[in-house]
Design a protein around this motif. Structure first.
Motif, PDB file in Angstrom:
ATOM      1  N   ALA A  22       1.169  -1.167  -0.274  1.00  0.00           N
ATOM      2  CA  ALA A  22       0.055   0.230  -0.099  1.00  0.00           C
ATOM      3  C   ALA A  22       0.884   1.005   0.423  1.00  0.00           C
ATOM      4  O   ALA A  22       0.539   2.307  -0.368  1.00  0.00           O
ATOM      5  N   LYS A  23       2.216   1.227   0.424  1.00  0.00           N
ATOM      6  CA  LYS A  23       3.208   2.438   0.465  1.00  0.00           C
ATOM      7  C   LYS A  23       3.107   3.122  -0.847  1.00  0.00           C
ATOM      8  O   LYS A  23       3.807   4.224  -1.430  1.00  0.00           O
ATOM      9  N   SER A  24       3.359   1.740  -1.690  1.00  0.00           N
ATOM     10  CA  SER A  24       3.782   2.073  -3.185  1.00  0.00           C
ATOM     11  C   SER A  24       2.289   1.768  -3.851  1.00  0.00           C
ATOM     12  O   SER A  24       2.626   2.988  -5.094  1.00  0.00           O
ATOM     13  N   SER A  25       1.391   1.698  -3.515  1.00  0.00           N
ATOM     14  CA  SER A  25      -0.008   1.161  -4.482  1.00  0.00           C
ATOM     15  C   SER A  25      -1.594   1.761  -3.823  1.00  0.00           C
ATOM     16  O   SER A  25      -1.425   1.107  -2.662  1.00  0.00           O
ATOM     17  N   ASP A  26      -1.899   2.661  -4.442  1.00  0.00           N
ATOM     18  CA  ASP A  26      -3.435   2.766  -3.776  1.00  0.00           C
ATOM     19  C   ASP A  26      -4.238   1.305  -4.363  1.00  0.00           C
ATOM     20  O   ASP A  26      -5.026   1.478  -3.426  1.00  0.00           O
ATOM     21  N   GLY A  27      -3.668   0.453  -5.112  1.00  0.00           N
ATOM     22  CA  GLY A  27      -4.388  -0.552  -5.650  1.00  0.00           C
ATOM     23  C   GLY A  27      -3.896  -1.741  -4.127  1.00  0.00           C
ATOM     24  O   GLY A  27      -3.947  -3.141  -4.859  1.00  0.00           O
ATOM     25  N   THR A  28      -4.283  -2.280  -2.681  1.00  0.00           N
ATOM     26  CA  THR A  28      -3.822  -2.547  -1.859  1.00  0.00           C
ATOM     27  C   THR A  28      -5.304  -3.354  -1.304  1.00  0.00           C
ATOM     28  O   THR A  28      -5.683  -2.354  -0.446  1.00  0.00           O
ATOM     29  N   LEU A  29      -5.837  -4.600  -1.212  1.00  0.00           N
ATOM     30  CA  LEU A  29      -6.843  -4.531  -0.008  1.00  0.00           C
ATOM     31  C   LEU A  29      -6.403  -5.427   0.573  1.00  0.00           C
ATOM     32  O   LEU A  29      -5.650  -6.364   0.059  1.00  0.00           O
ATOM     33  N   VAL A  30      -6.686  -5.182   1.747  1.00  0.00           N
ATOM     34  CA  VAL A  30      -6.807  -6.704   2.704  1.00  0.00           C
ATOM     35  C   VAL A  30      -8.146  -7.538   3.680  1.00  0.00           C
ATOM     36  O   VAL A  30      -9.493  -6.698   3.103  1.00  0.00           O
ATOM     37  N   ALA A  31      -8.718  -8.928   2.711  1.00  0.00           N
ATOM     38  CA  ALA A  31      -9.702  -9.620   2.690  1.00  0.00           C
ATOM     39  C   ALA A  31     -10.094 -10.150   4.153  1.00  0.00           C
ATOM     40  O   ALA A  31      -8.457 -11.186   3.987  1.00  0.00           O
ATOM     41  N   LEU A  32     -10.461 -10.278   4.899  1.00  0.00           N
ATOM     42  CA  LEU A  32     -10.317 -11.105   5.449  1.00  0.00           C
ATOM     43  C   LEU A  32     -11.857 -12.472   5.648  1.00  0.00           C
ATOM     44  O   LEU A  32     -12.131 -13.184   6.322  1.00  0.00           O
ATOM     45  N   ASP A  33     -12.151 -13.001   4.524  1.00  0.00           N
ATOM     46  CA  ASP A  33     -12.706 -13.627   3.906  1.00  0.00           C
ATOM     47  C   ASP A  33     -11.780 -14.654   3.286  1.00  0.00           C
ATOM     48  O   ASP A  33     -11.901 -14.297   2.146  1.00  0.00           O
ATOM     49  N   CYS A  34     -12.214 -16.100   3.491  1.00  0.00           N
ATOM     50  CA  CYS A  34     -11.295 -16.698   2.410  1.00  0.00           C
ATOM     51  C   CYS A  34     -11.787 -16.318   0.852  1.00  0.00           C
ATOM     52  O   CYS A  34     -11.856 -17.153   0.107  1.00  0.00           O
ATOM     53  N   ASP A  35     -13.468 -16.623   1.280  1.00  0.00           N
ATOM     54  CA  ASP A  35     -14.362 -16.516   0.220  1.00  0.00           C
ATOM     55  C   ASP A  35     -14.519 -15.052  -1.144  1.00  0.00           C
ATOM     56  O   ASP A  35     -15.710 -15.425  -1.260  1.00  0.00           O
ATOM     57  N   VAL A  36     -13.801 -14.505  -0.449  1.00  0.00           N
ATOM     58  CA  VAL A  36     -14.187 -13.099  -0.632  1.00  0.00           C
ATOM     59  C   VAL A  36     -13.887 -13.644  -2.468  1.00  0.00           C
ATOM     60  O   VAL A  36     -13.323 -14.080  -3.257  1.00  0.00           O
ATOM     61  N   CYS A  37     -14.923 -12.996  -2.843  1.00  0.00           N
ATOM     62  CA  CYS A  37     -14.843 -13.138  -4.921  1.00  0.00           C
ATOM     63  C   CYS A  37     -14.056 -11.804  -5.776  1.00  0.00           C
ATOM     64  O   CYS A  37     -14.363 -10.579  -5.596  1.00  0.00           O
ATOM     65  N   TRP A  38     -13.288 -12.985  -6.072  1.00  0.00           N
ATOM     66  CA  TRP A  38     -12.367 -11.934  -6.278  1.00  0.00           C
ATOM     67  C   TRP A  38     -12.566 -10.957  -7.540  1.00  0.00           C
ATOM     68  O   TRP A  38     -11.737  -9.790  -8.058  1.00  0.00           O
ATOM     69  N   ASP A  39     -13.883 -11.372  -8.714  1.00  0.00           N
ATOM     70  CA  ASP A  39     -14.203 -10.980  -9.455  1.00  0.00           C
ATOM     71  C   ASP A  39     -15.417  -9.681  -9.000  1.00  0.00           C
ATOM     72  O   ASP A  39     -15.352  -8.430  -9.855  1.00  0.00           O
ATOM     73  N   ASP A  40     -14.937  -9.056  -7.687  1.00  0.00           N
ATOM     74  CA  ASP A  40     -15.615  -7.817  -7.389  1.00  0.00           C
ATOM     75  C   ASP A  40     -14.372  -7.200  -6.621  1.00  0.00           C
ATOM     76  O   ASP A  40     -15.370  -5.668  -6.324  1.00  0.00           O
TER      77      ASP A  40
END
Length: 413
Positions: A22-40
């Motif tokens: 995240a220091k280098s990119s605005d494009g970082t998310l942390v998902a708290l669920d293994c079943d997170v839908c990557w398409d979202d």
């Protein structure tokens, strides 16, 4: 578009490694669920960090979770997989590294376990914490995940039969198959090794902690972003679910410097009906009133020396010991939610990944946005609750100097 998947076994680890990107990119998310839908996940996101919550489950179940996600990443064409490991080697390190290799079909996995900025280094294949072999440090007596070996190869051998190779700073990376473990005593060692692996196109399957992750944004050509540094001045709510002596020392220091510190008894933590009782509601309202007047508060799950521990109470009450961490994190998570429902607007420092996850589950939060690394291993993130943004500071129980909490208080003023 996603370029990198990071798999972490607990939430504080997911955040302290995710912030390196995240220091280098605005494009970082942390998902708290293994079943997170990557398409979202937004098309602008380059890095997705997933908390597998696998540290406290059976080794085979941890293997399956990591294998499934690694296969998913491979099938989606994501070019880089980073298995985040604990810098004190807690958790199912061998099982989870084996899972990544088995899922991807790669012949090598490159593992740099050191995090020099927090005095965690690897010398001749031995992991040291502040100059002490890890098994002889406070992590050797961790009540949930005691580390029994200081040799990284021996730790891996507990859960995998894959070949492992220990490589000194002076040696080039090997052509041998299996898990290659690299020494590193400082950030320059990590930078040099990562650069060598980049030149040889060997960064596709990697493992390590925040130390190795910190050098990857440039090597993986992640886009530059703008750091989010604004922090509003608010009272601090410190929620401690960690029993690590390092955290206890930090709480002692903060209490000596004026923080109110209330200890929550094992009976309160392990009997879920307490905070719905009249006495419990009175406690919660008292804490909310204190915070809403602009005061700082520590809610501590540690008992005083010589007093009954959570495990003592569990034994007497017929509660399984393995259920104790889950019950404590659930109780503390619900407690913090109750405080927010009463209008508390504080900067929350939550120590211990289980406790933080308990709060996230209570609020049904599935994604976090890491914003800023305040000090090594201590991360400021933002979460949205009922349309309002809250600041959450997270840290592993074993990170930080004795004055960390009071230092953060000064930084936030």
């Amino acid at each position: 578009m996603l370029k990198l998947i990071v798999l972490a076994d607990d939430l504080t680890g997911a955040l302290d490694t995710g912030i390196q990107f995240a220091k280098s990119s605005d494009g970082t998310l942390v998902a708290l669920d293994c079943d997170v839908c990557w398409d979202d996940v937004s098309a602008e996101k380059e890095v997705l960090v997933i908390d597998t919550e696998s540290r406290h489950i059976a080794p085979q179940e941890a293997y399956q979770r990591v294998k499934h996600l690694s296969e998913k990443a491979k099938n989606a064409g994501i070019p880089f997989i980073y298995k985040k490991t604990d810098s004190a080697l807690r958790g199912h390190v061998g099982s989870e590294l084996a899972a990544v290799l088995d899922a991807t079909g790669e012949k090598q996995l490159h593992f740099i376990p050191a995090f020099p900025r927090t005095k965690r280094v690897t010398v001749h294949g031995i992991q040291y914490i502040d100059g002490i072999p890890v098994a002889d440090s406070v992590f050797g007596s961790d009540p949930f995940n005691p580390v029994r070996h200081s040799s990284v190869m021996d730790v891996l051998a507990e859960e995998t039969n894959l070949r492992t190779h220990s490589i000194s700073c002076e040696e080039d990376s090997s052509e041998a198959e299996g898990i290659l473990i690299y020494d590193a005593e400082n950030d320059e060692d990590i930078q040099k090794r990562a650069g060598e692996l980049k030149k040889k196109d060997r960064l596709h399957v990697m493992a390590g902690c925040a130390g190795f992750a910190a050098v990857l944004p440039e090597l993986l050509d992640l886009h530059r972003g703008n750091a989010k540094n604004h922090i509003e001045h608010k009272p601090m709510l410190v929620v401690c679910g960690s029993v690590n002596p390092i955290t206890v020392t930090q709480l002692d220091d903060a209490e000596n410097k004026g923080f109110r510190r209330d200890r929550i008894s094992p009976e309160t933590l392990l009997r879920k009906e307490h905070f719905t009782s009249e006495e419990g509601k009175t406690n919660v309202k008292d804490w909310a009133d204190w915070l809403n007047k602009g005061n700082d508060l520590i809610l501590d799950t540690n008992t005083l020396p010589g007093c009954e521990t959570a495990y003592d109470f569990a034994d007497q009450d017929g509660i399984r010991r393995e259920d104790v961490p889950v019950l404590i994190s659930r109780s503390m998570g619900q407690l913090v939610k109750d405080l927010i429902d009463l209008g508390v607007d504080a900067t929350m420092l939550i120590t211990g990944g289980d406790t933080l996850m308990g709060f996230m589950k209570a609020e049904n939060i599935r994604l976090m946005q890491p914003c800023r690394e305040l000090v090594a291993g201590t991360v400021l993130s933002m979460v949205s609750i009922h349309g309002k943004t809250y600041n959450i500071i997270s840290k592993s129980g074993g990170f930080g100097v004795p004055t960390l909490i009071s230092d953060l208080k000064e930084l936030l003023q």
